[in-house]
Design a protein around this motif. Structure first.
Motif, PDB file in Angstrom:
ATOM      1  N   PRO A 166     -25.825  38.099  34.404  1.00  0.00           N
ATOM      2  CA  PRO A 166     -25.026  39.387  34.865  1.00  0.00           C
ATOM      3  C   PRO A 166     -23.386  39.494  34.298  1.00  0.00           C
ATOM      4  O   PRO A 166     -22.844  38.596  34.395  1.00  0.00           O
ATOM      5  N   ILE A 167     -23.027  40.862  34.416  1.00  0.00           N
ATOM      6  CA  ILE A 167     -21.840  41.043  34.558  1.00  0.00           C
ATOM      7  C   ILE A 167     -21.093  41.362  35.619  1.00  0.00           C
ATOM      8  O   ILE A 167     -21.474  42.282  36.244  1.00  0.00           O
ATOM      9  N   ILE A 168     -19.885  40.688  36.136  1.00  0.00           N
ATOM     10  CA  ILE A 168     -19.261  41.066  37.223  1.00  0.00           C
ATOM     11  C   ILE A 168     -17.779  41.515  36.965  1.00  0.00           C
ATOM     12  O   ILE A 168     -17.077  40.904  36.465  1.00  0.00           O
ATOM     13  N   ALA A 198     -22.316  43.189  40.583  1.00  0.00           N
ATOM     14  CA  ALA A 198     -23.040  42.449  39.379  1.00  0.00           C
ATOM     15  C   ALA A 198     -23.871  43.544  38.710  1.00  0.00           C
ATOM     16  O   ALA A 198     -24.673  44.333  39.328  1.00  0.00           O
ATOM     17  N   VAL A 199     -23.504  43.836  37.391  1.00  0.00           N
ATOM     18  CA  VAL A 199     -24.411  44.802  36.302  1.00  0.00           C
ATOM     19  C   VAL A 199     -25.408  43.676  35.859  1.00  0.00           C
ATOM     20  O   VAL A 199     -25.122  42.853  34.984  1.00  0.00           O
ATOM     21  N   PRO A 200     -26.486  44.167  36.113  1.00  0.00           N
ATOM     22  CA  PRO A 200     -27.818  42.901  35.587  1.00  0.00           C
ATOM     23  C   PRO A 200     -27.973  43.385  34.006  1.00  0.00           C
ATOM     24  O   PRO A 200     -27.772  44.622  33.547  1.00  0.00           O
ATOM     25  N   THR A 201     -28.439  42.485  33.397  1.00  0.00           N
ATOM     26  CA  THR A 201     -28.732  42.547  31.979  1.00  0.00           C
ATOM     27  C   THR A 201     -30.138  42.138  31.749  1.00  0.00           C
ATOM     28  O   THR A 201     -30.836  42.117  30.676  1.00  0.00           O
ATOM     29  N   THR A 215     -21.201  51.383  30.483  1.00  0.00           N
ATOM     30  CA  THR A 215     -21.636  51.544  31.846  1.00  0.00           C
ATOM     31  C   THR A 215     -20.372  50.778  32.720  1.00  0.00           C
ATOM     32  O   THR A 215     -20.050  51.299  33.652  1.00  0.00           O
ATOM     33  N   CYS A 216     -20.066  49.579  32.251  1.00  0.00           N
ATOM     34  CA  CYS A 216     -19.039  48.508  32.766  1.00  0.00           C
ATOM     35  C   CYS A 216     -17.914  49.437  32.886  1.00  0.00           C
ATOM     36  O   CYS A 216     -17.065  49.470  33.863  1.00  0.00           O
TER      37      CYS A 216
END
Length: 246
Positions: A166-168, A198-201, A215-216
Protein backbone atom coordinates in the motif's frame (compact mmCIF):
# COMPACT_ATOMS: atom_id res chain seq x y z
CA UNK A 1 47.00 34.10 9.73
CA UNK A 2 44.17 33.59 12.20
CA UNK A 3 40.76 33.29 10.55
CA UNK A 4 38.66 33.30 13.71
CA UNK A 5 38.76 37.10 14.26
CA UNK A 6 37.61 37.68 10.69
CA UNK A 7 34.90 35.03 10.92
CA UNK A 8 33.71 36.46 14.23
CA UNK A 9 33.64 39.98 12.79
CA UNK A 10 31.73 38.75 9.73
CA UNK A 11 29.20 36.96 11.95
CA UNK A 12 28.69 40.02 14.14
CA UNK A 13 28.27 42.20 11.05
CA UNK A 14 25.70 39.80 9.65
CA UNK A 15 23.80 39.75 12.93
CA UNK A 16 23.73 43.57 13.05
CA UNK A 17 22.54 43.72 9.43
CA UNK A 18 19.87 41.13 10.22
CA UNK A 19 18.38 43.47 12.80
CA UNK A 20 17.92 46.17 10.15
CA UNK A 21 17.09 44.20 7.03
CA UNK A 22 14.50 41.48 6.48
CA UNK A 23 16.53 40.07 3.59
CA UNK A 24 19.71 40.01 5.68
CA UNK A 25 17.86 38.20 8.47
CA UNK A 26 16.48 35.69 5.99
CA UNK A 27 19.90 34.84 4.56
CA UNK A 28 21.49 34.81 8.03
CA UNK A 29 18.96 32.25 9.25
CA UNK A 30 19.23 30.23 6.05
CA UNK A 31 23.02 30.28 6.22
CA UNK A 32 22.92 29.19 9.85
CA UNK A 33 20.55 26.36 8.89
CA UNK A 34 23.04 25.11 6.28
CA UNK A 35 25.93 25.42 8.74
CA UNK A 36 23.85 23.56 11.34
CA UNK A 37 23.22 20.76 8.84
CA UNK A 38 26.95 20.43 8.14
CA UNK A 39 27.97 20.47 11.81
CA UNK A 40 25.24 18.09 12.98
CA UNK A 41 25.92 15.74 10.05
CA UNK A 42 29.57 15.54 11.07
CA UNK A 43 28.76 14.74 14.69
CA UNK A 44 25.97 12.32 13.76
CA UNK A 45 28.27 10.49 11.33
CA UNK A 46 30.75 9.82 14.13
CA UNK A 47 27.96 8.60 16.41
CA UNK A 48 26.55 6.31 13.68
CA UNK A 49 29.97 4.82 12.94
CA UNK A 50 30.62 4.17 16.62
CA UNK A 51 27.12 2.73 17.16
CA UNK A 52 26.62 0.59 14.06
CA UNK A 53 29.99 0.56 12.30
CA UNK A 54 28.80 1.61 8.85
CA UNK A 55 25.87 2.00 6.46
CA UNK A 56 22.54 0.74 7.81
CA UNK A 57 18.99 2.02 7.93
CA UNK A 58 19.15 1.63 11.72
CA UNK A 59 21.27 4.79 11.75
CA UNK A 60 18.15 6.77 10.82
CA UNK A 61 16.96 6.69 14.43
CA UNK A 62 20.15 8.54 15.41
CA UNK A 63 19.89 11.00 12.52
CA UNK A 64 16.23 11.63 13.29
CA UNK A 65 17.04 12.47 16.93
CA UNK A 66 19.57 15.10 15.85
CA UNK A 67 17.40 16.68 13.14
CA UNK A 68 14.30 16.89 15.33
CA UNK A 69 16.21 19.29 17.57
CA UNK A 70 16.35 21.86 14.74
CA UNK A 71 12.74 22.87 15.33
CA UNK A 72 13.64 24.30 18.74
CA UNK A 73 16.34 26.49 17.20
CA UNK A 74 13.89 27.95 14.65
CA UNK A 75 10.75 28.00 16.76
CA UNK A 76 8.86 25.57 14.55
CA UNK A 77 6.02 23.35 15.73
CA UNK A 78 4.76 20.25 13.93
CA UNK A 79 1.21 19.12 14.61
CA UNK A 80 0.80 15.57 13.31
CA UNK A 81 -2.60 14.00 12.67
CA UNK A 82 -3.03 10.32 11.82
CA UNK A 83 0.36 9.13 13.06
CA UNK A 84 -0.98 5.63 13.98
CA UNK A 85 -1.56 5.01 10.26
CA UNK A 86 2.23 4.77 9.88
CA UNK A 87 2.53 2.12 12.56
CA UNK A 88 2.22 -0.90 10.29
CA UNK A 89 4.05 -4.21 10.52
CA UNK A 90 4.02 -4.92 6.79
CA UNK A 91 5.92 -3.12 3.98
CA UNK A 92 4.48 0.13 2.63
CA UNK A 93 5.51 3.08 0.45
CA UNK A 94 5.35 6.55 2.02
CA UNK A 95 5.08 9.60 -0.24
CA UNK A 96 4.99 13.28 0.75
CA UNK A 97 4.95 16.76 -0.80
CA UNK A 98 8.19 18.68 -1.28
CA UNK A 99 8.39 22.43 -0.60
CA UNK A 100 11.83 23.64 0.50
CA UNK A 101 15.13 22.93 2.18
CA UNK A 102 13.22 22.75 5.48
CA UNK A 103 11.40 19.56 4.44
CA UNK A 104 13.99 17.44 6.25
CA UNK A 105 12.75 18.60 9.65
CA UNK A 106 9.18 17.59 8.88
CA UNK A 107 10.25 14.26 7.44
CA UNK A 108 12.09 13.28 10.61
CA UNK A 109 9.00 14.08 12.69
CA UNK A 110 7.05 11.16 11.23
CA UNK A 111 9.77 8.80 9.94
CA UNK A 112 8.97 5.19 10.96
CA UNK A 113 11.72 2.86 12.08
CA UNK A 114 13.73 1.14 9.31
CA UNK A 115 12.28 3.36 6.61
CA UNK A 116 14.52 3.52 3.52
CA UNK A 117 14.45 6.89 1.78
CA UNK A 118 15.02 7.81 -1.87
CA UNK A 119 16.99 10.96 -2.71
CA UNK A 120 18.67 12.55 -5.71
CA UNK A 121 22.28 11.48 -6.23
CA UNK A 122 23.62 15.06 -6.10
CA UNK A 123 23.05 15.12 -2.33
CA UNK A 124 25.63 12.36 -1.91
CA UNK A 125 28.38 14.86 -2.73
CA UNK A 126 27.44 17.47 -0.10
CA UNK A 127 30.30 16.56 2.25
CA UNK A 128 29.11 15.55 5.74
CA UNK A 129 25.46 15.78 4.67
CA UNK A 130 26.04 13.25 1.90
CA UNK A 131 27.98 11.02 4.28
CA UNK A 132 25.26 10.93 6.91
CA UNK A 133 22.64 10.20 4.26
CA UNK A 134 24.79 7.34 2.97
CA UNK A 135 25.26 5.97 6.49
CA UNK A 136 21.48 6.20 6.99
CA UNK A 137 20.88 3.80 4.11
CA UNK A 138 19.38 6.37 1.73
CA UNK A 139 18.95 5.03 -1.82
CA UNK A 140 20.30 7.54 -4.35
CA UNK A 141 18.97 7.92 -7.90
CA UNK A 142 20.57 9.92 -10.70
CA UNK A 143 17.94 12.41 -11.84
CA UNK A 144 20.36 13.86 -14.41
CA UNK A 145 20.04 10.59 -16.29
CA UNK A 146 16.29 10.49 -16.65
CA UNK A 147 16.31 6.97 -18.07
CA UNK A 148 17.92 5.64 -14.87
CA UNK A 149 15.54 7.53 -12.56
CA UNK A 150 12.49 6.47 -14.58
CA UNK A 151 13.67 2.85 -14.57
CA UNK A 152 14.09 2.85 -10.79
CA UNK A 153 10.67 4.39 -10.18
CA UNK A 154 9.06 2.08 -12.71
CA UNK A 155 10.61 -0.94 -11.00
CA UNK A 156 9.33 0.36 -7.67
CA UNK A 157 5.82 0.77 -9.07
CA UNK A 158 5.89 -2.70 -10.57
CA UNK A 159 7.03 -4.35 -7.34
CA UNK A 160 4.51 -2.31 -5.39
CA UNK A 161 1.50 -3.64 -7.26
CA UNK A 162 2.85 -7.17 -7.64
CA UNK A 163 3.46 -7.49 -3.90
CA UNK A 164 0.29 -5.58 -2.90
CA UNK A 165 2.27 -2.90 -1.04
CA UNK A 166 0.00 0.00 0.00
CA UNK A 167 0.89 3.67 -0.41
CA UNK A 168 0.61 6.01 2.58
CA UNK A 169 0.52 9.71 1.57
CA UNK A 170 1.80 12.28 4.08
CA UNK A 171 0.91 15.93 3.49
CA UNK A 172 2.63 18.98 5.02
CA UNK A 173 0.81 22.32 5.10
CA UNK A 174 2.26 25.31 3.26
CA UNK A 175 5.39 26.90 4.76
CA UNK A 176 4.50 30.28 3.22
CA UNK A 177 3.23 31.77 6.49
CA UNK A 178 6.71 31.57 8.04
CA UNK A 179 9.16 30.75 5.21
CA UNK A 180 9.02 32.44 1.82
CA UNK A 181 12.02 32.74 -0.48
CA UNK A 182 10.37 35.39 -2.67
CA UNK A 183 9.49 37.77 0.18
CA UNK A 184 12.53 36.81 2.30
CA UNK A 185 10.32 35.74 5.20
CA UNK A 186 11.79 33.38 7.81
CA UNK A 187 10.13 33.37 11.23
CA UNK A 188 8.73 30.83 13.69
CA UNK A 189 5.56 28.99 12.75
CA UNK A 190 3.43 25.87 12.82
CA UNK A 191 3.29 23.06 10.26
CA UNK A 192 0.27 20.79 10.08
CA UNK A 193 1.09 17.23 9.06
CA UNK A 194 -1.71 14.97 7.88
CA UNK A 195 -1.17 11.23 7.37
CA UNK A 196 -3.80 10.02 4.91
CA UNK A 197 -5.42 6.60 4.73
CA UNK A 198 -3.36 3.97 2.96
CA UNK A 199 -4.09 3.59 -0.75
CA UNK A 200 -4.37 -0.14 -1.51
CA UNK A 201 -2.69 -1.71 -4.53
CA UNK A 202 -4.20 -5.17 -4.23
CA UNK A 203 -5.64 -6.37 -7.53
CA UNK A 204 -3.87 -3.72 -9.60
CA UNK A 205 -1.48 -4.32 -12.49
CA UNK A 206 1.49 -2.36 -13.81
CA UNK A 207 -0.86 -0.69 -16.29
CA UNK A 208 -2.79 0.80 -13.34
CA UNK A 209 0.26 2.58 -11.86
CA UNK A 210 -0.29 5.96 -13.66
CA UNK A 211 -3.91 6.08 -12.46
CA UNK A 212 -2.78 5.07 -8.97
CA UNK A 213 -0.27 7.95 -8.88
CA UNK A 214 -2.91 10.40 -10.06
CA UNK A 215 -5.28 9.24 -7.32
CA UNK A 216 -2.59 9.84 -4.71
CA UNK A 217 -1.73 13.25 -6.17
CA UNK A 218 -5.33 14.45 -6.15
CA UNK A 219 -5.86 13.29 -2.56
CA UNK A 220 -2.66 15.01 -1.43
CA UNK A 221 -3.44 18.21 -3.29
CA UNK A 222 -6.92 18.58 -1.79
CA UNK A 223 -5.55 17.86 1.69
CA UNK A 224 -2.72 20.38 1.18
CA UNK A 225 -5.16 23.13 0.25
CA UNK A 226 -7.42 22.25 3.18
CA UNK A 227 -4.79 22.21 5.94
CA UNK A 228 -2.93 25.22 4.52
CA UNK A 229 -5.92 27.57 4.58
CA UNK A 230 -5.67 30.30 7.23
CA UNK A 231 -8.60 32.23 8.77
CA UNK A 232 -8.50 36.03 8.38
CA UNK A 233 -9.79 38.78 10.68
CA UNK A 234 -12.93 39.19 8.55
CA UNK A 235 -13.70 35.49 8.86
CA UNK A 236 -12.64 34.66 5.30
CA UNK A 237 -10.24 31.85 4.55
CA UNK A 238 -6.90 32.61 2.89
CA UNK A 239 -5.40 29.82 0.89
CA UNK A 240 -1.68 28.98 0.67
CA UNK A 241 0.56 31.28 -1.32
CA UNK A 242 2.28 28.32 -2.90
CA UNK A 243 1.02 25.03 -4.27
CA UNK A 244 2.34 21.59 -3.42
CA UNK A 245 5.29 20.47 -5.50
CA UNK A 246 4.46 18.13 -8.30
Amino acid sequence: MELWPWLTAALLGLLLAAQRSRAARFYALLGFYCALCLCVSTVASVVCLLRHGGRTVDNMSIISWFVRSFKYVYGLRFVVSGRPKLEVDSPCVIISNHQSILDMMGLMEILPKRCVQIAKRELLFLGPVGLIMYLGGVFFINRQRSSTAVTVMADLGERMVKENVPIIPVVYSSFSSFYNLRTKLFISGTVKVQVLDAVPTRGLTVADVPKLMDTCHQAMRSTFLEISARPQENGAIQGPQVHPAQ
